[in-house]
Scaffold this motif. Structure first.
Motif, PDB file in Angstrom:
ATOM      1  N   ILE A 156      25.942  26.332  64.312  1.00 17.71           N
ATOM      2  CA  ILE A 156      27.043  25.456  64.716  1.00 17.71           C
ATOM      3  C   ILE A 156      27.764  26.098  65.895  1.00 17.71           C
ATOM      4  N   SER A 157      27.785  25.372  67.010  1.00 19.24           N
ATOM      5  CA  SER A 157      28.490  25.863  68.190  1.00 19.24           C
ATOM      6  C   SER A 157      29.987  25.904  67.876  1.00 19.24           C
ATOM      7  N   ASP A 158      30.682  26.905  68.429  1.00 24.58           N
ATOM      8  CA  ASP A 158      32.120  27.075  68.144  1.00 24.58           C
ATOM      9  C   ASP A 158      32.921  25.815  68.445  1.00 24.58           C
ATOM     10  N   ASP A 159      32.493  25.079  69.491  1.00 24.90           N
ATOM     11  CA  ASP A 159      33.262  23.902  69.894  1.00 24.90           C
ATOM     12  C   ASP A 159      32.642  22.582  69.424  1.00 24.90           C
ATOM     13  N   ALA A 160      31.756  22.655  68.420  1.00 19.81           N
ATOM     14  CA  ALA A 160      31.141  21.414  67.920  1.00 19.81           C
ATOM     15  C   ALA A 160      31.924  20.854  66.727  1.00 19.81           C
ATOM     16  N   ILE A 161      31.893  19.533  66.603  1.00 21.59           N
ATOM     17  CA  ILE A 161      32.514  18.880  65.449  1.00 21.59           C
ATOM     18  C   ILE A 161      31.424  18.664  64.405  1.00 21.59           C
ATOM     19  N   VAL A 162      31.679  19.117  63.177  1.00 18.53           N
ATOM     20  CA  VAL A 162      30.673  18.982  62.120  1.00 18.53           C
ATOM     21  C   VAL A 162      30.877  17.649  61.396  1.00 18.53           C
ATOM     22  N   VAL A 163      29.778  16.892  61.271  1.00 16.10           N
ATOM     23  CA  VAL A 163      29.833  15.629  60.530  1.00 16.10           C
ATOM     24  C   VAL A 163      28.843  15.728  59.371  1.00 16.10           C
ATOM     25  N   ASP A 164      29.350  15.626  58.145  1.00  9.86           N
ATOM     26  CA  ASP A 164      28.483  15.640  56.965  1.00  9.86           C
ATOM     27  C   ASP A 164      28.050  14.198  56.688  1.00  9.86           C
ATOM     28  N   THR A 165      26.757  13.931  56.863  1.00  7.62           N
ATOM     29  CA  THR A 165      26.262  12.551  56.761  1.00  7.62           C
ATOM     30  C   THR A 165      25.743  12.215  55.362  1.00  7.62           C
ATOM     31  N   THR A 166      25.948  13.142  54.395  1.00  9.70           N
ATOM     32  CA  THR A 166      25.376  12.941  53.051  1.00  9.70           C
ATOM     33  C   THR A 166      25.675  11.548  52.483  1.00  9.70           C
ATOM     34  N   GLY A 167      26.944  11.154  52.514  1.00 11.75           N
ATOM     35  CA  GLY A 167      27.274   9.856  51.919  1.00 11.75           C
ATOM     36  C   GLY A 167      27.467   8.758  52.957  1.00 11.75           C
ATOM     37  N   LEU A 168      27.044   9.024  54.185  1.00 12.65           N
ATOM     38  CA  LEU A 168      27.308   8.066  55.260  1.00 12.65           C
ATOM     39  C   LEU A 168      26.062   7.283  55.670  1.00 12.65           C
ATOM     40  N   SER A 169      26.261   6.034  56.003  1.00 10.81           N
ATOM     41  CA  SER A 169      25.172   5.245  56.596  1.00 10.81           C
ATOM     42  C   SER A 169      25.106   5.641  58.078  1.00 10.81           C
ATOM     43  N   ILE A 170      24.058   5.200  58.748  1.00 13.52           N
ATOM     44  CA  ILE A 170      23.937   5.512  60.179  1.00 13.52           C
ATOM     45  C   ILE A 170      25.116   4.909  60.949  1.00 13.52           C
ATOM     46  N   GLU A 171      25.461   3.654  60.606  1.00 15.81           N
ATOM     47  CA  GLU A 171      26.597   2.979  61.267  1.00 15.81           C
ATOM     48  C   GLU A 171      27.865   3.805  61.095  1.00 15.81           C
ATOM     49  N   ASP A 217      30.056   5.571  63.961  1.00 11.90           N
ATOM     50  CA  ASP A 217      31.485   5.217  64.092  1.00 11.90           C
ATOM     51  C   ASP A 217      32.351   6.474  64.106  1.00 11.90           C
ATOM     52  N   GLU A 218      31.992   7.418  63.229  1.00 12.52           N
ATOM     53  CA  GLU A 218      32.744   8.679  63.140  1.00 12.52           C
ATOM     54  C   GLU A 218      32.637   9.449  64.472  1.00 12.52           C
ATOM     55  N   ALA A 267      21.050   8.453  64.504  1.00  9.63           N
ATOM     56  CA  ALA A 267      22.433   8.328  64.967  1.00  9.63           C
ATOM     57  C   ALA A 267      22.507   8.441  66.488  1.00  9.63           C
ATOM     58  N   ALA A 268      21.781   9.397  67.055  1.00  3.31           N
ATOM     59  CA  ALA A 268      21.815   9.605  68.509  1.00  3.31           C
ATOM     60  C   ALA A 268      21.299   8.363  69.240  1.00  3.31           C
ATOM     61  N   ARG A 269      20.256   7.777  68.678  1.00  2.71           N
ATOM     62  CA  ARG A 269      19.654   6.587  69.278  1.00  2.71           C
ATOM     63  C   ARG A 269      20.656   5.424  69.277  1.00  2.71           C
ATOM     64  N   LEU A 270      21.303   5.198  68.132  1.00  2.00           N
ATOM     65  CA  LEU A 270      22.269   4.092  68.017  1.00  2.00           C
ATOM     66  C   LEU A 270      23.517   4.364  68.860  1.00  2.00           C
ATOM     67  N   LEU A 271      23.925   5.625  68.876  1.00  2.00           N
ATOM     68  CA  LEU A 271      25.096   6.005  69.670  1.00  2.00           C
ATOM     69  C   LEU A 271      24.850   5.695  71.148  1.00  2.00           C
ATOM     70  N   ALA A 272      23.666   6.091  71.635  1.00  2.00           N
ATOM     71  CA  ALA A 272      23.328   5.848  73.045  1.00  2.00           C
ATOM     72  C   ALA A 272      23.319   4.349  73.341  1.00  2.00           C
ATOM     73  N   LYS A 273      22.781   3.584  72.399  1.00  2.00           N
ATOM     74  CA  LYS A 273      22.714   2.123  72.576  1.00  2.00           C
ATOM     75  C   LYS A 273      24.130   1.550  72.660  1.00  2.00           C
ATOM     76  N   LYS A 274      24.987   1.976  71.739  1.00  2.00           N
ATOM     77  CA  LYS A 274      26.362   1.454  71.714  1.00  2.00           C
ATOM     78  C   LYS A 274      27.141   1.825  72.973  1.00  2.00           C
ATOM     79  N   LEU A 275      26.865   3.029  73.493  1.00  2.00           N
ATOM     80  CA  LEU A 275      27.604   3.485  74.675  1.00  2.00           C
ATOM     81  C   LEU A 275      26.933   3.038  75.976  1.00  2.00           C
TER      82      LEU A 275
END
Ligand code: DC
Length: 215
Positions: free
Chosen positions: A186-201, A205-206, A16-24
């Protein structure tokens, strides 16, 4: 601008980090790769893994260059060599030493001086880059995480056993979450994303949705 992402093995954070960096259109740093390269160097040099002074010395003088997914140790491409079960087995003890982590965080901060980065690891949002503008914690069901890791390794042609991979993943989770220095949390100011049912895309996107809404 830095975007920090933490999470356990197999949470999808590296892809996800790799694709995110590419998209941004920004840089990407996998800090796990820095610890993996250090572990490889220690094993190559046959360093006693309990010799903290020797390990600290190696960390301080590590000749490492990271270019996206490619990792060069002393000029040699070790990108594949660092992502094998032998490294997984030996890394936890090395990453538990405060002086070693200190030297590696210094190196990671130096690498990211050159521009905007997506940085991923275990202590990015809490210790290494607490000032990151956006912070995320990716997680997923342990069974799914083990399946992802198994797929990654067999995809590379490695002959591995699913139950060994699952056991090692659970062992590393425990080691990462329970170590005294910079544990995975989990940092107090981090957003938690549960990727269990999610594709990388979908995961990316989230994350982008959260960034665009100022989170
Ligand atoms: O993300 P990874 O599986 O490549 O990380 C390998 C090991 O390195 C992992 O077991 C925990 C450790 N690690 C760490 O302690 N701190 C980081 N910032 C990144 C990885």
């Amino acid at each position: 601008m830095n975007i920090g992402i933490d999470g356990p093995a197999g949470s999808g954070k590296t892809t996800a980090a790799r694709l995110l960096a590419k998209k941004l259109g920004i840089f990407y740093l996998d800090t796990g790769a820095t610890y993996r390269a250090l572990t490889l160097k220690a094993l190559n040099e046959k360093i006693d893994l309990f010799d903290t002074t020797a390990l600290e010395n190696i960390a301080k003088n590590l000749d490492l260059r990271i270019d996206g997914n490619e990792v060069y140790l002393e000029g040699q491409d070790v990108s594949n060599q660092i992502r094998v079960p032998l490294i997984d087995k030996n890394i936890s003890v090395i990453v538990s030493y405060p002086q070693v982590r200190k030297a590696m965080v210094r190196l990671q901060r130096k690498i990211t001086e050159q521009g905007d980065f997506v940085i991923e690891g275990r202590d990015i949002t809490t210790v290494a880059f607490p000032d990151a503008e956006h912070k995320f914690y990716l997680d997923a069901d342990p069974k799914i995480r083990a399946q992802r890791r198994f797929k990654e390794l067999t995809g590379k042609g490695l002959d591995v056993n699913f139950s060994d991979i699952e056991k090692d993943l659970i062992r590393r989770d425990q080691a990462d979450k329970n170590r005294k220095v910079s544990p995975l949390k989990i940092s107090d100011d981090a957003i938690v994303v549960d990727t269990t049912g999610l594709s990388i895309e979908q995961t990316v996107d989230e994350i982008i949705k959260c960034i665009n809404s100022g989170k």
